[in-house]
Design an enzyme around this catalytic site. Structure first.
Site, PDB file in Angstrom:
ATOM      1  N   HIS A 174       0.832  -1.207   0.000  1.00  0.00           N
ATOM      2  CA  HIS A 174       0.000   0.000   0.000  1.00  0.00           C
ATOM      3  C   HIS A 174       0.868   1.260   0.000  1.00  0.00           C
ATOM      4  O   HIS A 174       0.613   2.209  -0.755  1.00  0.00           O
ATOM      5  CB  HIS A 174      -0.937  -0.008   1.217  1.00  0.00           C
ATOM      6  CG  HIS A 174      -1.725   1.257   1.395  1.00  0.00           C
ATOM      7  ND1 HIS A 174      -2.759   1.606   0.556  1.00  0.00           N
ATOM      8  CD2 HIS A 174      -1.624   2.267   2.320  1.00  0.00           C
ATOM      9  CE1 HIS A 174      -3.272   2.781   0.948  1.00  0.00           C
ATOM     10  NE2 HIS A 174      -2.599   3.193   2.007  1.00  0.00           N
ATOM     11  N   GLU A 183     -10.458   1.978   3.360  1.00  0.00           N
ATOM     12  CA  GLU A 183      -9.168   1.337   3.630  1.00  0.00           C
ATOM     13  C   GLU A 183      -9.457   0.060   4.410  1.00  0.00           C
ATOM     14  O   GLU A 183     -10.040   0.106   5.500  1.00  0.00           O
ATOM     15  CB  GLU A 183      -8.232   2.273   4.402  1.00  0.00           C
ATOM     16  CG  GLU A 183      -7.772   3.446   3.542  1.00  0.00           C
ATOM     17  CD  GLU A 183      -6.596   4.219   4.112  1.00  0.00           C
ATOM     18  OE1 GLU A 183      -6.414   4.219   5.339  1.00  0.00           O
ATOM     19  OE2 GLU A 183      -5.860   4.831   3.310  1.00  0.00           O
ATOM     20  N   ASP A 200     -11.259   2.327   7.391  1.00  0.00           N
ATOM     21  CA  ASP A 200     -10.912   3.725   7.617  1.00  0.00           C
ATOM     22  C   ASP A 200     -11.318   4.529   6.384  1.00  0.00           C
ATOM     23  O   ASP A 200     -10.494   4.819   5.513  1.00  0.00           O
ATOM     24  CB  ASP A 200      -9.407   3.843   7.880  1.00  0.00           C
ATOM     25  CG  ASP A 200      -9.042   5.206   8.440  1.00  0.00           C
ATOM     26  OD1 ASP A 200      -9.747   5.686   9.347  1.00  0.00           O
ATOM     27  OD2 ASP A 200      -8.058   5.789   7.975  1.00  0.00           O
ATOM     28  N   LYS A 233      -9.996  12.092   7.083  1.00  0.00           N
ATOM     29  CA  LYS A 233     -10.114  10.814   7.795  1.00  0.00           C
ATOM     30  C   LYS A 233     -11.045  10.914   8.998  1.00  0.00           C
ATOM     31  O   LYS A 233     -11.033  10.007   9.836  1.00  0.00           O
ATOM     32  CB  LYS A 233      -8.731  10.402   8.322  1.00  0.00           C
ATOM     33  CG  LYS A 233      -7.701  10.167   7.249  1.00  0.00           C
ATOM     34  CD  LYS A 233      -7.818   8.787   6.651  1.00  0.00           C
ATOM     35  CE  LYS A 233      -6.584   8.424   5.844  1.00  0.00           C
ATOM     36  NZ  LYS A 233      -6.641   7.024   5.415  1.00  0.00           N
ATOM     37  N   GLU A 271      -6.113   2.338  -4.943  1.00  0.00           N
ATOM     38  CA  GLU A 271      -5.181   1.434  -5.611  1.00  0.00           C
ATOM     39  C   GLU A 271      -5.888   0.629  -6.708  1.00  0.00           C
ATOM     40  O   GLU A 271      -5.328   0.424  -7.779  1.00  0.00           O
ATOM     41  CB  GLU A 271      -4.565   0.478  -4.578  1.00  0.00           C
ATOM     42  CG  GLU A 271      -3.663   1.168  -3.565  1.00  0.00           C
ATOM     43  CD  GLU A 271      -3.404   0.315  -2.338  1.00  0.00           C
ATOM     44  OE1 GLU A 271      -4.220   0.373  -1.389  1.00  0.00           O
ATOM     45  OE2 GLU A 271      -2.404  -0.428  -2.337  1.00  0.00           O
TER      46      GLU A 271
END
Lengths: 418, 418
Positions: free
Chosen positions: A132, A197, A231, A251, A362
């Site tokens: 990551h 996440e 997350d 976040k 990603e």
């Protein structure tokens, strides 16, 4: 290890997430009753509060199970954790003499609402997935090179505990400041790059004193259990705000956790080593234990109105470079006091192959590679109404240790005054 | 505004930090008694818990003052805050009919130990001092240019609530990872660049809901009061760890606050505007209020064994670019729920002149310009045994609103196994 048999219906199948080997801890309520501590077994929940009232279990004077969290149990310390697990195992095992006494305190999971299993004291998120970190570097900084400190420090930052919610809680798309690279001024509005996440969350059970460091082995023993953790991340807000002090509002709008705390004890048979170290860690991070666990993980997405979810990714917690115990040791290394109920996010878990990536960032390579769901919809980031779900399980011989699901649906952003 | 006279000894001098105009809230104990709520007046503390027991004050059913924090009062909301202040003012004013009834509940400050005045829910630290940001840029990045987002965002990061301690608590020098620029490997050991940050801390009294933003004006009304705050910083640990996710262990070993919460109500006469905006703020940060306050601040240092402290710096909270209300609005802008007891650090307060700098890093210009104390010792950063003290006061016509002191002495680092 093999399946431990129970007299409870549904607890003896190879498919149940909650065999006797597991015994995860949650907080539940049924219609008209208060949230209280319960233990999942098969399709049922053992009502620990009712059991305590009936005098069938007594862990501490004054009681600990009539509470909307497991913090009271955690505060009792590892010896009592072990005693509780042994007692539950004895009561629920096939052939137990306690069956008749215990059976009335089982509540069908189908009739229960699940709540936050702990009161989160503070929330820290780490960045311990090597793939990551390399992927993010490649996308955001043009190079997969790790940050200079990454092979030496379990890099982490403090997150926001007030935003941690239980699986099933809707998440509102955040408004926030973003700035297009070519724009003169930033803008304030709904996040356009809403992401997940895939992480594991480690829950600190035993506190450490202010000013006192702990070793990795001590840290491992301080961890009460693990949950799945999503997350949620606003990539566009994060990229504008994060220099020089790190992620903040990108976040802070939601972190979802699965409702059942799977204890470290239940995961013991699945311990896995951290990978070979490219650079030797400093002695304060030395350890004699295998701090990771072999936990199969999966991410799926289901748009509003779609008849099924699409699996986006499958990976494993044993892919991480740093363990939760190493992270906790580093966290306390300068004297930071750790408390019962502290939650440590592992960092995004991505394996080496694209099918193993733990974030949409990603999977869609920063928006450049849209992907198509089984139902035909095309996605890069999350759209309003999409439901994202994490699943996790450790697979033994004829049984599994399941985490349940960690799911959330995205609601439209709060409308701004025009 | 002028001095409001009280019948309490010592409350009517122009030098006392605690005249009737102030009435700050703290937690105290005397030998053999439990920590409980008290109000400073002159040289005395009004024992709110005893007053409640005697039936002389009743703010909420069940009572709120027999507690080691003011969170219970904060949770009652602004109307009750105002009612409490009005009642205290009435009881303690010169000529009050309540004098005889109240007098027995005054405890000399000299006989009291002060404790944390609140239970800190979460701690957030900001970076709102322009001079400080420019100085740090000049020293660390070779340019005083502000980060690109700085004139648009009240930049902040989440800190560690478990490390917040009351004035007078010794602070242990942290061990941590550092790396010399020319070294191959990092090292783990005692911090070599131990610093302070002179800040104000704003305390959130009224919560906001998860998912719901607040305006700057609403945020201002949510703030219960202010304290002095020293965000002890390990510059060498911080500089190695902070990329890409921000400060972590360099800021986690201690944050000291002054023991008395000075209410926003007491500071009303000292409101000050934020400076002219170099770039117009986005509309979500619009406000109709003056969010800063004219509070004179001072830093002093006293080595172990020295017979006096040396004043290192004098500045003012009105030097900041962003107010606490703006910071709180930004904090909640994406839906982050704010809670009673949340503590917001202002960021280091430095004025334009070197005599106004709020950290040693700036005062010694990253170690390049050592300074000499009145007692002859030379310093760059903090040495073991040094005591650092912050003082703050708002000065009115013949009276002042004092914050007391925020002080801490540095202990040697925990010895590492050899």
């Amino acid at each position: 290890m093999t399946l431990m048999k129970s007299w409870v219906t549904g607890a003896n199948s190879a498919e149940t997430p909650f065999p006797l080997n597991n015994l995860p801890y949650g907080v539940f309520s049924t219609e008209g009753t208060e949230p209280r501590c319960g233990v999942a077994i098969g399709d049922m929940i053992l009502d620990m509060a009712a059991l305590e009232t009936a005098g069938l279990i007594a862990l501490a004077a004054g009681g600990v199970f009539h509470a909307p969290c497991w913090n009271g149990v955690m505060e009792l310390g590892p010896d009592l954790w072990a005693r509780l697990r042994a007692r539950l195992t004895q009561m629920l095992a096939e052939g137990s003499e306690h069956r008749a006494a215990i059976a009335p305190y089982l509540v069908p999971q189908a009739e229960a609402t699940l709540h936050m299993p702990l009161r989160v004291s503070e929330y820290t998120d780490f960045y311990a997935g090597r793939q990551h970190a390399q992927n993010m570097g490649a996308m955001l900084r043009g190079s997969p090179d790790l940050p200079a400190n990454w092979l030496h420090i379990p890099v982490g930052y403090n997150g926001r505990a007030s935003s941690v919610v239980v699986s099933g809680t809707d998440i509102r798309r955040p408004n926030g400041q973003t700035k297009a690279p070519d724009a003169e001024m930033p803008d304030f509005g709904p996040c356009k790059r809403l992401d997940i996440e895939l992480e594991m969350g480690a829950i600190v059970g035993t506190p450490s004193a202010f000013g006192a460091p702990v070793t990795v082995d001590q840290a491992d023993a301080m961890i009460f259990g693990y949950v799945l953790l999503n997350d949620w991340s606003a990539r566009d807000i994060q990229s504008w705000e994060y220099q020089p002090l790190g992620p903040f509002q990108g976040k802070a709008f939601g972190t979802s956790i699965s409702p059942w705390i799977v204890t470290t004890a239940a995961l013991e048979p699945f311990r896995a080593p951290t990978p070979a170290r490219e650079r030797t860690l400093l002695p304060y991070l030395d350890s004699s234990i295998d701090g990771l666990f072999d936990i199969e993980l999966e991410v799926s997405m289901q748009p509003a109105g779609a008849d099924r979810a699409t699996t986006l990714s499958r990976t494993n917690y044993n892919r991480m470079y740093y363990s939760a115990a190493e992270q906790l040791c580093h966290h306390a290394s300068g004297g930071c006091g750790m408390n019962t109920g502290d939650l440590l996010g592992s960092g995004t878990i991505s394996g080496p192959d694209k099918s193993e990536y733990g974030s949409l960032m990603e999977l869609c390579w920063a928006g450049r590679e849209p992907f198509t769901l089984d139902t035909g919809e095309v996605r890069t980031f999350i759209e309003d109404g999409d439901t994202l779900t994490l699943r996790g399980r450790a697979v033994g011989d004829g049984y599994q240790i399941g985490f349940g699901t960690c799911t959330g649906t995205i609601l439209p952003a709060v409308k701004l005054p025009s």
